[in-house]
Design a protein around this motif. Structure first.
Motif: not given
Lengths: 382, 382
Positions: A338-361
């Motif tokens: 859902r985070i990725r869907e919402s991110f894709d829905e609201h990023t403008f143009g090429a800003a959506g190319q930004c990768q999201i990576v997760t790492r446990s901390h």
């Protein structure tokens, strides 16, 4: 604080490069710092003498030409202590100059009063010093990270809603108590410094680190540095006004992201739906994993707003990569999609190319961030 | 593009300082660039020879000691052309090296087709060249600014909703048509570069420039540079998802700031309330000034969300000052108060100390931004 007592800006630049990237050949240091090879050799000399750096023949036998002597850091030559303060405990680590953890220590916190926290930090530092034995004298100082609005330059915690502190001269209190150099920092900014110097930032031109848990924070690295904020505030992703305006945040403002997406907000939503005020977060996670509609809805609602917050940050700052970390990242399967869907829905143009990576901390990473903040200050304040 | 053909990084640094701050003494250049005074003198020499810089005795008679020879830029030695493309017209200026406007020219746009725009830009540039006469040969190149997602590095307009363009190799088309060096840039980023080099940024450590009008844009300057975005997108304040999720933006997304706060959104709201689809913006402003409740409400609704967007940006990036500019800034009295209230309500901790200053901007400023973008690229790409 005296730091490493590096002689000139060139020595600082060279030492920084080796610390971040070593082992590294002189020619690569020259390329990265913009210094001549002669200037690099001149800058390296006193650092070799002092034992902070080493040069070793490391020529691969198949390689033609002059032997390359890569320069590396003797990471145990000086040490750092990093401490993170949480609501119920203090967590500390002793690290090398590259922020590799040697020892770690936890102390319970009975209260978040300033005095109790200073004592717990002191007990943590002393326990680490005992573990270090003779090496304790190599400790450059102590970095202490807390959540909230921290004026690192003047050593004040200006406001920490989670600790219920305002205008606390925390650095001076710790320095007086410990008799060591101390630097204080916002916890997420400290984590960003660890990533900048010893993690994802070594190769990324820009990045954001987002922590999801009791609070939602964000460290931003762009144009060659962590964004500190002209008034010491930046990256307050948890306090962007993206939530419902009728919800009041722990900070007193309306509609902050944390009113929906902090772990306590999620827990509260599930408790309320289940009419069970004693439900634990572990139980809430179990319910969501078992597809309980109320629990799933609470996580999804959080996920949608977190995705909006990440998109907001990407649209404004445009980082190359977003690293999502924090305590809750182990539960990330519950809201990642859902985070990725919402991110894709609201990023403008090429800003959506930004990768999201997760790492446990872990808590250790937060304390290590505090050590990295101390280390960076020790180098640059020289 | 060849740019100024500056010899070494030191020459670039020295020339940049004089361009931004001149007249300036060699000792101040040394302090600001970190170069030795000898290195500054060495770097200045070829620039004096080429007539880009001048040194003149300018000692005040009352001042003791050696005469100071401040270095200044011969700002007419080379020139720039800047062009901004709007939906209905193209606006161009010829400027000095310090982006001071010498001539300006407007051309109506019959359509926003790529071909029509290229022709209108060419006509604008040619008109400016005629005005410059013999000085036309001093023109370094042409900077062209458009709204939207611009990949400056590769010379593509990736997406411009306002022009209805996607993936246009605009830089190459213009270069082929004009036979001059061309750089293209996002219009707000170009405006930020003008402020960075020749405006508010000369003395501010960090700043944001926010433009309110048909679109709402934002340029951010932090850690010593304009934030370009890893994928060429940054500062998209108008497309933060702070608005009602049922409103659809011109970009196709839901809840963008512009759905409520762009000048067309305000006008649409007043038209709808007044059941008058032909009402003009001028009339809407008049109604609001006359305290018409519908018109006041439309401006206030815009103001609240603009304040939230500014607070969002301050909480994330923490600039020292926010400069609000743009076409609508002349109507700023209609919403300034509400913007500030909403800003104060949502800024976190010390982020609220960020100053908001307003400045009226004209089309000329946008074109000048494009010229500044060309000038900066000419210096740094050397």
């Amino acid at each position: 604080m005296s730091g490493f007592s590096l002689e000139t800006p060139a020595v600082v630049d060279v030492f920084t490069e080796v610390l971040k990237r070593g082992p590294i050949a002189r020619i690569d240091i020259a390329r990265r710092t913009g210094l001549s090879q002669a200037a690099v050799t001149k800058a390296v000399a006193p650092l070799l003498l002092r034992g902070l750096l080493s040069a070793h023949d490391n020529m691969r036998p198949t390689q033609p030409g002059r032997p390359v002597q890569p320069i590396s850091v003797n990471e145990g030559a000086q040490l750092a202590i990093g401490v993170t303060v949480r609501v119920d405990e203090v967590f500390g680590v002793a690290t090398t100059m590259r922020a590799n953890v040697l020892h770690s220590v936890t102390r319970r916190l009975a209260s978040t009063s300033v005095e109790a926290v200073v004592e717990a930090v002191a007990a943590t530092v002393e326990a680490l010093q005992r573990r270090l034995g003779d090496d304790a004298e190599k400790v450059l100082g102590v970095g202490v990270a807390v959540s909230g609005d921290v004026d690192k330059q003047h050593g004040f915690v200006r406001a920490s809603p989670r600790l219920n502190w305002s205008t606390v001269p925390f650095e001076k209190m710790l320095r007086d108590r410990l008799g060591l150099a101390v630097i204080i920092d916002n916890d997420v900014r400290a984590l960003s410094i660890a990533e900048e110097w010893f993690g994802i930032g070594v190769d990324a031109e820009s990045f954001a680190i987002v922590t999801i848990g009791a609070g939602i924070g964000c460290g931003l690295y762009v144009n060659g540095d962590v964004i500190e904020g002209a008034y010491g505030v930046a990256g307050e992703l948890g306090h962007l006004p993206l939530g419902p305006s009728d919800l009041v945040c722990s900070c007193g403002r309306h509609g902050c992201v944390e009113t929906v997406a902090s772990s306590s907000a999620i827990l509260e939503a599930v408790r309320s739906a289940k009419h069970d005020p004693l439900l634990t977060m572990r139980e809430a996670v179990q319910l969501a994993r078992a597809a309980d509609p109320d629990a799933v809805a609470a996580f999804e609602r959080a996920a949608v707003i977190i995705g909006m917050a990440l998109a907001t940050m990407a649209n404004l700052v445009g980082p190359s990569v977003i690293l999502v970390a924090g305590e809750s990242v182990t539960d990330f399967d519950l809201y990642e999609q859902r985070i990725r869907e919402s991110f894709d829905e609201h990023t403008f143009g090429a800003a959506g190319q930004c990768q999201i990576v997760t790492r446990s901390h872990t808590f250790e990473d937060w304390a290590r961030g505090a050590a990295a903040s101390l280390l960076r200050a020790s180098v640059t304040r020289t």
